[in-house]
Scaffold this motif. Structure first.
Motif, PDB file in Angstrom:
ATOM      1  N   UNK A   3     -13.568   5.361   4.133  1.00  0.00           N
ATOM      2  CA  UNK A   3     -13.881   4.128   4.849  1.00  0.00           C
ATOM      3  C   UNK A   3     -12.982   2.961   4.458  1.00  0.00           C
ATOM      4  N   UNK A   4     -11.924   3.240   3.699  1.00  0.00           N
ATOM      5  CA  UNK A   4     -11.002   2.167   3.336  1.00  0.00           C
ATOM      6  C   UNK A   4     -10.367   1.575   4.593  1.00  0.00           C
ATOM      7  N   UNK A   5     -10.216   0.277   4.615  1.00  0.00           N
ATOM      8  CA  UNK A   5      -9.606  -0.408   5.754  1.00  0.00           C
ATOM      9  C   UNK A   5      -8.090  -0.293   5.664  1.00  0.00           C
ATOM     10  N   UNK A   6      -7.434  -0.621   6.766  1.00  0.00           N
ATOM     11  CA  UNK A   6      -5.976  -0.634   6.776  1.00  0.00           C
ATOM     12  C   UNK A   6      -5.422  -1.571   5.730  1.00  0.00           C
ATOM     13  N   UNK A   7      -6.064  -2.714   5.556  1.00  0.00           N
ATOM     14  CA  UNK A   7      -5.634  -3.691   4.560  1.00  0.00           C
ATOM     15  C   UNK A   7      -5.769  -3.132   3.138  1.00  0.00           C
ATOM     16  N   UNK A   8      -6.882  -2.472   2.871  1.00  0.00           N
ATOM     17  CA  UNK A   8      -7.096  -1.883   1.542  1.00  0.00           C
ATOM     18  C   UNK A   8      -6.096  -0.759   1.276  1.00  0.00           C
ATOM     19  N   UNK A   9      -5.829   0.046   2.282  1.00  0.00           N
ATOM     20  CA  UNK A   9      -4.837   1.114   2.133  1.00  0.00           C
ATOM     21  C   UNK A   9      -3.452   0.514   1.905  1.00  0.00           C
ATOM     22  N   UNK A  10      -3.137  -0.514   2.664  1.00  0.00           N
ATOM     23  CA  UNK A  10      -1.844  -1.180   2.550  1.00  0.00           C
ATOM     24  C   UNK A  10      -1.581  -1.666   1.132  1.00  0.00           C
ATOM     25  N   UNK A  11      -2.570  -2.275   0.537  1.00  0.00           N
ATOM     26  CA  UNK A  11      -2.436  -2.805  -0.820  1.00  0.00           C
ATOM     27  C   UNK A  11      -2.115  -1.702  -1.824  1.00  0.00           C
ATOM     28  N   UNK A  12      -2.720  -0.546  -1.647  1.00  0.00           N
ATOM     29  CA  UNK A  12      -2.566   0.530  -2.629  1.00  0.00           C
ATOM     30  C   UNK A  12      -1.394   1.469  -2.337  1.00  0.00           C
ATOM     31  N   UNK A  13      -0.911   1.467  -1.083  1.00  0.00           N
ATOM     32  CA  UNK A  13       0.154   2.392  -0.701  1.00  0.00           C
ATOM     33  C   UNK A  13       1.521   1.706  -0.655  1.00  0.00           C
ATOM     34  N   UNK A  14       1.530   0.422  -0.339  1.00  0.00           N
ATOM     35  CA  UNK A  14       2.798  -0.292  -0.271  1.00  0.00           C
ATOM     36  C   UNK A  14       3.440  -0.268   1.100  1.00  0.00           C
ATOM     37  N   UNK A  15       2.653  -0.038   2.130  1.00  0.00           N
ATOM     38  CA  UNK A  15       3.105  -0.126   3.519  1.00  0.00           C
ATOM     39  C   UNK A  15       2.245  -1.160   4.231  1.00  0.00           C
ATOM     40  N   UNK A  16       2.654  -1.563   5.410  1.00  0.00           N
ATOM     41  CA  UNK A  16       1.832  -2.509   6.166  1.00  0.00           C
ATOM     42  C   UNK A  16       0.530  -1.835   6.591  1.00  0.00           C
ATOM     43  N   UNK A  17      -0.437  -2.660   6.901  1.00  0.00           N
ATOM     44  CA  UNK A  17      -1.729  -2.157   7.352  1.00  0.00           C
ATOM     45  C   UNK A  17      -1.561  -1.310   8.614  1.00  0.00           C
TER      46      UNK A  17
END
Length: 145
Positions: free
Chosen positions: A20-34
């Protein structure tokens, strides 16, 4: 087969922990845009890399505090029983996972029960058929992953 890169693997690792991670949360941890993360996740779903999203329900919420792993061996002269056993295990609420495997055993089961008394009742009801050669019970002390 879908080509995966380091970003895909990181997304999969994160989504296995919390789908259920959001695009923003994924972005922060992966290093790509949301948007890039969400496009990648959508591609992973469309190509079947991500088969489905599920809710993991706590057995403890239903009073099922004890997990038992069972290694089950069938009599080899009863191959007709394999199909019947798979169908039966699918209907048993105590059986939360069932794997038909190769090797010395035929099935690996994950059983969830309230206590040893409930497991004993399950054993009496299920494992004393003539086509079951043997079973081995492993009480789980803790889960690491």
């Amino acid at each position: 087969m879908t080509e995966l890169d380091k970003f895909d693997y990181r997304l999969l690792e994160l989504l296995q922990e919390n789908s259920r991670l959001t695009g923003s949360e994924l972005s922060t941890q992966v290093g790509l845009s949301s948007a890039a993360c969400l496009r990648r996740v959508q591609r992973l779903r469309e190509t079947g890399v991500i088969e489905r999203d599920v809710a993991v329900v706590s057995p403890k919420a239903f009073g099922k505090r004890m997990m038992i792993i069972v290694l089950l061996t069938m009599e080899r002269d009863r191959p007709d029983r394999y199909i019947l056993m798979r169908e039966a295990f699918a209907k048993m609420p105590e059986v939360v996972q069932c794997h038909h495997v190769t090797g010395a055993h035929d099935f690996v089961l994950r059983i969830q029960v309230a206590d040893m008394d409930e497991y004993s009742e399950f054993v009496e009801r299920v494992f004393h058929e003539p086509y079951i050669k043997r079973y081995e019970s492993l009480a789980v002390l803790g889960s690491l992953k």
